[in-house]
Design a protein around this motif. Structure first.
Motif, PDB file in Angstrom:
ATOM      1  N   ILE A   2       6.077  14.731  -1.468  1.00 32.71           N
ATOM      2  CA  ILE A   2       5.460  13.412  -1.310  1.00 32.71           C
ATOM      3  C   ILE A   2       4.718  13.012  -2.574  1.00 32.71           C
ATOM      4  O   ILE A   2       3.959  13.811  -3.122  1.00 32.71           O
ATOM      5  N   LYS A   3       4.974  11.823  -3.046  1.00 31.64           N
ATOM      6  CA  LYS A   3       4.301  11.351  -4.245  1.00 31.64           C
ATOM      7  C   LYS A   3       2.823  11.105  -3.967  1.00 31.64           C
ATOM      8  O   LYS A   3       2.425  10.843  -2.832  1.00 31.64           O
ATOM      9  N   ILE A   4       2.022  11.155  -5.058  1.00 27.26           N
ATOM     10  CA  ILE A   4       0.576  10.944  -4.912  1.00 27.26           C
ATOM     11  C   ILE A   4       0.296   9.565  -4.333  1.00 27.26           C
ATOM     12  O   ILE A   4      -0.565   9.389  -3.481  1.00 27.26           O
ATOM     13  N   LYS A   5       1.065   8.575  -4.805  1.00 25.41           N
ATOM     14  CA  LYS A   5       0.874   7.212  -4.307  1.00 25.41           C
ATOM     15  C   LYS A   5       1.118   7.151  -2.807  1.00 25.41           C
ATOM     16  O   LYS A   5       0.384   6.482  -2.069  1.00 25.41           O
ATOM     17  N   ASP A   6       2.170   7.851  -2.344  1.00 19.84           N
ATOM     18  CA  ASP A   6       2.470   7.862  -0.917  1.00 19.84           C
ATOM     19  C   ASP A   6       1.366   8.556  -0.116  1.00 19.84           C
ATOM     20  O   ASP A   6       1.034   8.150   0.990  1.00 19.84           O
ATOM     21  N   LYS A   7       0.804   9.626  -0.679  1.00 19.81           N
ATOM     22  CA  LYS A   7      -0.294  10.338  -0.019  1.00 19.81           C
ATOM     23  C   LYS A   7      -1.520   9.445   0.117  1.00 19.81           C
ATOM     24  O   LYS A   7      -2.168   9.412   1.168  1.00 19.81           O
ATOM     25  N   LYS A   8      -1.824   8.721  -0.962  1.00 15.66           N
ATOM     26  CA  LYS A   8      -2.987   7.827  -0.924  1.00 15.66           C
ATOM     27  C   LYS A   8      -2.780   6.718   0.098  1.00 15.66           C
ATOM     28  O   LYS A   8      -3.693   6.358   0.849  1.00 15.66           O
ATOM     29  N   THR A  11      -3.220   8.131   3.516  1.00 15.29           N
ATOM     30  CA  THR A  11      -4.641   8.373   3.791  1.00 15.29           C
ATOM     31  C   THR A  11      -5.344   7.082   4.175  1.00 15.29           C
ATOM     32  O   THR A  11      -6.151   7.047   5.112  1.00 15.29           O
ATOM     33  N   VAL A  12      -5.028   6.016   3.442  1.00 15.54           N
ATOM     34  CA  VAL A  12      -5.633   4.709   3.732  1.00 15.54           C
ATOM     35  C   VAL A  12      -5.218   4.224   5.112  1.00 15.54           C
ATOM     36  O   VAL A  12      -6.043   3.712   5.880  1.00 15.54           O
ATOM     37  N   ARG A  13      -3.961   4.389   5.447  1.00 16.01           N
ATOM     38  CA  ARG A  13      -3.470   3.946   6.753  1.00 16.01           C
ATOM     39  C   ARG A  13      -4.139   4.710   7.898  1.00 16.01           C
ATOM     40  O   ARG A  13      -4.511   4.127   8.916  1.00 16.01           O
ATOM     41  N   ILE A  14      -4.279   6.019   7.711  1.00 15.62           N
ATOM     42  CA  ILE A  14      -4.929   6.842   8.730  1.00 15.62           C
ATOM     43  C   ILE A  14      -6.395   6.441   8.888  1.00 15.62           C
ATOM     44  O   ILE A  14      -6.910   6.323  10.002  1.00 15.62           O
TER      45      ILE A  14
END
Length: 279
Positions: A2-8, A11-14
């Motif tokens: 998973i790319k860092i952008k996707d992780k961020k 995280t924001v969505r959660i």
């Protein structure tokens, strides 16, 4: 991987999901424990539900049933008139709020937790009524503010206000929402026929507005964002497309580096706060 952008983004969505759920639960708790049992008409869906519960004589038509019907009815009205984007913002609260209100209403039973939340039967009934207006308004305000911070919306009669604003372009949503709630409160005065309850309802509305202001804005009336980024063009495009807001691009110079950069200036409302952060 998973790319860092996707992780961020995840995280924001959660985080936003948790904020909306928790905010809706706080709103439902304040409404069910303090507002509804005391017939405090504070506008919105709960105020209309109290009025309908009093004028409709059928026993099966309870106040929580009225809230469920109104919440879902206004959700579908918003979906058809205002579109999917607005409906998605209110979907989570629409799912959680009616169920939470029905569950929290059970806390008012004398045999639940030894009647801990049954403040209507306390030794200080008059004081309990005043405290219900203050704490009910506080919980409602905090719940709404937390929901807004998560990028969600409580929906409800706001749908009617936004539809009116869509038809009458010059109308301001804040003014229309205030007028809608005011009409509900005034109707409550005539239906309930108790001036004390009406005045306490107004107290609850005031407390709620103060709490929204303090929790969400820290007392500030508006937001203006100044964004410096190499990706100013992409950010500007996203703001225009997602928030439907215009941006101002300003040439700035770094005080230390002396290098020229572009700065975006964006004004936005409390409901757009989380969306702008996501962008």
């Amino acid at each position: 991987m998973i790319k860092i952008k996707d992780k961020k983004e995840m995280t924001v969505r959660i985080k936003n999901f948790i904020f909306v759920i928790f905010g809706t639960l706080v709103l439902a708790f304040g409404t069910a424990v303090f507002i509804l049992p005391n017939d405090l008409v504070i506008g919105g869906v709960s105020g209309i539900a109290i009025i309908l519960d009093m004028i409709i004589p059928f026993e099966f038509f309870t106040v929580d049933l009225a809230i469920t019907i109104l919440t879902w009815g206004l959700f579908f009205l918003g979906l058809f008139v205002l579109g999917k984007s607005f409906a998605l913002k209110t979907l989570l609260s629409t799912l959680v709020y009616p169920i939470a209100v029905s569950l929290f209403l059970r806390l008012n039973d004398a045999d639940v937790l030894n009647g801990f939340f049954n403040i209507q039967e306390s030794s200080y009934p008059e004081l309990a009524l005043i405290l219900s207006a203050v704490f009910g308004g506080a919980f409602v305000g905090v719940g709404c503010a937390i929901t807004f911070l998560g990028g969600g919306s409580t929906g409800g009669v706001d749908v009617i206000a936004f539809i009116i604003c869509k038809i009458f372009k010059r109308a301001k949503s804040s003014v229309v929402i205030f007028l809608t709630d005011s009409i509900t409160v005034i109707l409550g005065v005539f239906v309930i026929g108790d001036l004390v309850l009406a005045l306490l309802g107004i107290v609850a509305v005031f407390v709620s507005a103060v709490m929204i202001d303090k929790v969400l804005l820290g007392g500030k009336g508006a937001f203006v964002a100044e964004i410096i980024s190499e990706q100013y063009s992409e950010i500007s495009k996203a703001v225009i497309e997602v928030l439907d807001r215009t941006t101002t691009v300003i040439d700035v110079t770094g005080g230390y580096s002396g290098s020229g950069k572009k700065m975006l200036k964006v004004s936005f409302t409390i409901r757009e706060y989380a969306e702008l952060l996501n962008i």
